[in-house]
Design a protein around this motif. Structure first.
Motif, PDB file in Angstrom:
ATOM      1  N   PRO A 120       0.864  -1.139  -0.060  1.00 32.21           N
ATOM      2  CA  PRO A 120       0.065   0.017   0.055  1.00 32.21           C
ATOM      3  C   PRO A 120       0.752   1.372  -0.170  1.00 32.21           C
ATOM      4  O   PRO A 120       1.898   1.421   0.648  1.00 32.21           O
ATOM      5  CB  PRO A 120      -0.792  -0.331   1.396  1.00 32.21           C
ATOM      6  N   ASP A 121       0.554   2.144  -1.033  1.00 31.59           N
ATOM      7  CA  ASP A 121       1.211   3.484  -0.924  1.00 31.59           C
ATOM      8  C   ASP A 121       2.723   3.408  -1.459  1.00 31.59           C
ATOM      9  O   ASP A 121       3.285   4.390  -1.350  1.00 31.59           O
ATOM     10  CB  ASP A 121       1.109   4.299   0.317  1.00 31.59           C
ATOM     11  N   CYS A 122       3.074   2.135  -1.993  1.00 26.16           N
ATOM     12  CA  CYS A 122       4.184   2.113  -2.409  1.00 26.16           C
ATOM     13  C   CYS A 122       4.391   2.087  -3.919  1.00 26.16           C
ATOM     14  O   CYS A 122       3.803   1.447  -4.667  1.00 26.16           O
ATOM     15  CB  CYS A 122       5.114   0.727  -2.155  1.00 26.16           C
ATOM     16  N   CYS A 123       5.166   2.985  -4.565  1.00 28.38           N
ATOM     17  CA  CYS A 123       5.675   3.343  -5.851  1.00 28.38           C
ATOM     18  C   CYS A 123       6.432   2.890  -6.730  1.00 28.38           C
ATOM     19  O   CYS A 123       6.837   2.938  -7.722  1.00 28.38           O
ATOM     20  CB  CYS A 123       4.611   4.702  -6.334  1.00 28.38           C
ATOM     21  N   ASN A 124       7.714   2.808  -5.810  1.00 28.85           N
ATOM     22  CA  ASN A 124       8.947   2.438  -6.350  1.00 28.85           C
ATOM     23  C   ASN A 124       9.565   1.669  -5.283  1.00 28.85           C
ATOM     24  O   ASN A 124       9.290   1.340  -4.279  1.00 28.85           O
ATOM     25  CB  ASN A 124       9.864   4.153  -6.561  1.00 28.85           C
ATOM     26  N   SER A 125      11.019   1.136  -5.569  1.00 26.16           N
ATOM     27  CA  SER A 125      11.728   0.517  -4.824  1.00 26.16           C
ATOM     28  C   SER A 125      12.009   0.964  -3.401  1.00 26.16           C
ATOM     29  O   SER A 125      12.101   0.353  -2.385  1.00 26.16           O
ATOM     30  CB  SER A 125      13.193   0.016  -5.435  1.00 26.16           C
ATOM     31  N   GLU A 126      12.607   2.268  -3.477  1.00 24.35           N
ATOM     32  CA  GLU A 126      12.852   2.885  -2.124  1.00 24.35           C
ATOM     33  C   GLU A 126      11.624   2.800  -1.085  1.00 24.35           C
ATOM     34  O   GLU A 126      12.028   2.554  -0.161  1.00 24.35           O
ATOM     35  CB  GLU A 126      13.320   4.246  -2.373  1.00 24.35           C
ATOM     36  N   GLN A 127      10.571   2.826  -1.595  1.00 27.11           N
ATOM     37  CA  GLN A 127       9.249   2.932  -0.733  1.00 27.11           C
ATOM     38  C   GLN A 127       9.046   1.467  -0.465  1.00 27.11           C
ATOM     39  O   GLN A 127       8.685   1.309   0.679  1.00 27.11           O
ATOM     40  CB  GLN A 127       7.902   3.737  -1.378  1.00 27.11           C
ATOM     41  N   VAL A 128       9.213   0.602  -1.133  1.00 22.13           N
ATOM     42  CA  VAL A 128       9.124  -0.755  -0.965  1.00 22.13           C
ATOM     43  C   VAL A 128      10.081  -1.360   0.134  1.00 22.13           C
ATOM     44  O   VAL A 128       9.893  -1.880   1.160  1.00 22.13           O
ATOM     45  CB  VAL A 128       9.030  -1.944  -2.052  1.00 22.13           C
ATOM     46  N   PHE A 129      11.401  -0.914   0.142  1.00 18.20           N
ATOM     47  CA  PHE A 129      12.234  -1.268   1.009  1.00 18.20           C
ATOM     48  C   PHE A 129      12.015  -0.733   2.289  1.00 18.20           C
ATOM     49  O   PHE A 129      12.184  -1.281   3.477  1.00 18.20           O
ATOM     50  CB  PHE A 129      13.710  -0.562   0.794  1.00 18.20           C
ATOM     51  N   ALA A 130      11.669   0.706   2.494  1.00 15.70           N
ATOM     52  CA  ALA A 130      11.150   1.049   3.533  1.00 15.70           C
ATOM     53  C   ALA A 130      10.040   0.536   4.175  1.00 15.70           C
ATOM     54  O   ALA A 130      10.035   0.472   5.405  1.00 15.70           O
ATOM     55  CB  ALA A 130      10.720   2.833   3.328  1.00 15.70           C
ATOM     56  N   TYR A 131       8.784   0.229   3.451  1.00 12.92           N
ATOM     57  CA  TYR A 131       7.761  -0.423   3.903  1.00 12.92           C
ATOM     58  C   TYR A 131       8.182  -1.826   4.631  1.00 12.92           C
ATOM     59  O   TYR A 131       7.832  -2.185   5.532  1.00 12.92           O
ATOM     60  CB  TYR A 131       6.746  -0.696   2.809  1.00 12.92           C
ATOM     61  N   LEU A 132       8.895  -2.650   3.886  1.00 14.55           N
ATOM     62  CA  LEU A 132       9.243  -3.843   4.511  1.00 14.55           C
ATOM     63  C   LEU A 132      10.221  -3.830   5.606  1.00 14.55           C
ATOM     64  O   LEU A 132      10.131  -4.554   6.583  1.00 14.55           O
ATOM     65  CB  LEU A 132       9.865  -4.699   3.354  1.00 14.55           C
ATOM     66  N   SER A 133      11.151  -2.954   5.627  1.00 14.48           N
ATOM     67  CA  SER A 133      12.144  -2.738   6.669  1.00 14.48           C
ATOM     68  C   SER A 133      11.108  -2.324   7.994  1.00 14.48           C
ATOM     69  O   SER A 133      11.465  -2.961   9.081  1.00 14.48           O
ATOM     70  CB  SER A 133      13.106  -1.665   6.378  1.00 14.48           C
ATOM     71  N   ALA A 134      10.206  -1.269   7.786  1.00 15.69           N
ATOM     72  CA  ALA A 134       9.333  -0.983   9.001  1.00 15.69           C
ATOM     73  C   ALA A 134       8.535  -1.844   9.546  1.00 15.69           C
ATOM     74  O   ALA A 134       8.311  -1.971  10.644  1.00 15.69           O
ATOM     75  CB  ALA A 134       8.430  -0.125   8.397  1.00 15.69           C
ATOM     76  N   ALA A 135       8.457  -3.300   8.790  1.00 17.06           N
ATOM     77  CA  ALA A 135       7.584  -4.340   9.080  1.00 17.06           C
ATOM     78  C   ALA A 135       8.805  -5.329   9.702  1.00 17.06           C
ATOM     79  O   ALA A 135       8.082  -6.113  10.579  1.00 17.06           O
ATOM     80  CB  ALA A 135       6.899  -5.005   7.896  1.00 17.06           C
ATOM     81  N   GLY A 136       9.808  -4.988   9.838  1.00 19.40           N
ATOM     82  CA  GLY A 136      10.950  -5.768  10.570  1.00 19.40           C
ATOM     83  C   GLY A 136      11.663  -6.731   9.839  1.00 19.40           C
ATOM     84  O   GLY A 136      12.161  -7.576  10.557  1.00 19.40           O
ATOM     85  N   ILE A 137      11.511  -6.835   8.582  1.00 19.52           N
ATOM     86  CA  ILE A 137      12.217  -7.743   7.862  1.00 19.52           C
ATOM     87  C   ILE A 137      13.745  -7.543   7.489  1.00 19.52           C
ATOM     88  O   ILE A 137      14.015  -6.201   6.998  1.00 19.52           O
ATOM     89  CB  ILE A 137      11.489  -7.869   6.450  1.00 19.52           C
ATOM     90  N   PRO A 138      14.586  -8.180   7.843  1.00 21.45           N
ATOM     91  CA  PRO A 138      16.118  -7.716   8.021  1.00 21.45           C
ATOM     92  C   PRO A 138      16.766  -7.838   6.635  1.00 21.45           C
ATOM     93  O   PRO A 138      17.633  -7.019   6.236  1.00 21.45           O
ATOM     94  CB  PRO A 138      16.691  -8.712   8.819  1.00 21.45           C
TER      95      PRO A 138
END
Length: 287
Positions: free
Chosen positions: A188-206
């Motif tokens: 949700p609300d992710c349009c590019n790789s930077e946002q995807v990395f940020a979203y997944l990192s915030a979810a706790g994925i190392p």
């Protein structure tokens, strides 16, 4: 020898090789055809098994005649099956795929698992006995949530196949150790790789990687960004390359660090693209 559980989609794939996909109201004669079990978790399980491991597929098959074709193909590649709906009489999903001869690009139409979802009660709590690694492809959300919690309680690491975003994945992300995403994976609300990395990192994925076909793999591992070149080949068929990459990654990550496992898996996946269908690469592997 390690054991992996691959939970998700099981289909029957009808794969055609043709000059181009048909246009509207057009018929095309294929130059070749092959039939195999398919789906992200299924192809990953075949790859994992072919690299010398024990692969267990958790998916919905049932009693329909098409399910028997899936079982027969997977038996040939020594993939064990845990049927999450053994009494189901409806057909498993069937995918029709056209591979373009000149480029290796594929066009796919499938119903996926939209009509074959099972609830968490379908999961036997002993399903993870002797399992070393789990891959979830996101096609069975309720079952995946149950497996994720069980795996965490047993310290079994989880790989996420992020082919595309599916509602409910947000409940699974906190349990994931390695997220392997395609360029089409947009939370949700992710349009590019930077946002995807940020979203997944915030979810706790190392450990996160984004594959982009022949372009370098982008990754984020424990706070450090990087990119990894992939082997450049003349593609015959790109169908299943991502799935094969994920299955190979599950093999190598049990032996190597994250970056080395990505590189080794990319080599296998690239090699698979030089052959028509999702199985011929295995014969080359064994030669």
């Amino acid at each position: 020898m390690k054991t992996g559980l691959f939970l998700g989609l099981a289909t029957l794939d009808l794969i055609y090789l043709a000059g181009k996909p048909p246009g509207e109201n057009q018929k095309v004669v294929a130059s070749d055809c092959t039939i195999a079990a398919g789906g992200p978790a299924t192809n990953a399980a075949v790859a994992f098994s072919s690299l010398g491991n024990v692969a267990v597929l958790g998916g919905v098959l049932g009693t329909h005649a098409i399910a028997q074709l899936i079982r027969a193909d997977l038996a040939e590649y020594n993939v064990r099956i845990i049927d999450l709906a053994p009494g189901r009489s409806d057909s498993p999903p069937v995918s029709s795929i056209i591979v373009t001869e000149a480029t290796g690009d594929r066009s796919v139409i499938s119903i996926n698992a939209t009509k074959s979802q099972v609830d968490s009660q379908a999961i036997d709590r002993d399903i993870l006995t002797s399992v070393n690694i789990v891959l979830l492809d996101g096609h069975q959300i309720a079952a995946s949530q149950e497996i994720a919690q069980l795996a965490q309680s047993k310290n079994i690491p989880i790989v996420l196949d992020g082919g595309s975003w599916k509602p409910g994945l947000e409940e699974i992300l906190p349990f994931v150790k390695w997220a392997l995403c395609s360029d089409n994976f947009h939370p949700p609300d992710c349009c590019n790789s930077e946002q995807v990395f940020a979203y997944l990192s915030a979810a706790g994925i190392p450990n996160i990687a984004i594959t982009r076909g022949q372009k370098p793999i982008q990754y984020l591992s424990k706070g450090s960004f990087g990119s990894l070149e992939v082997p450049q080949i003349q593609a015959t068929d790109t169908l299943g390359a991502g799935d094969i990459f994920h299955g190979a990654f599950c093999n190598y990550i049990l032996q190597e660090n994250f970056i080395n496992a990505l590189a080794a898996a990319a080599k296998i996946a690239s090699s698979s693209c030089q052959f028509f269908g999702t199985r011929e690469w295995i014969k080359n592997l064994k030669n």
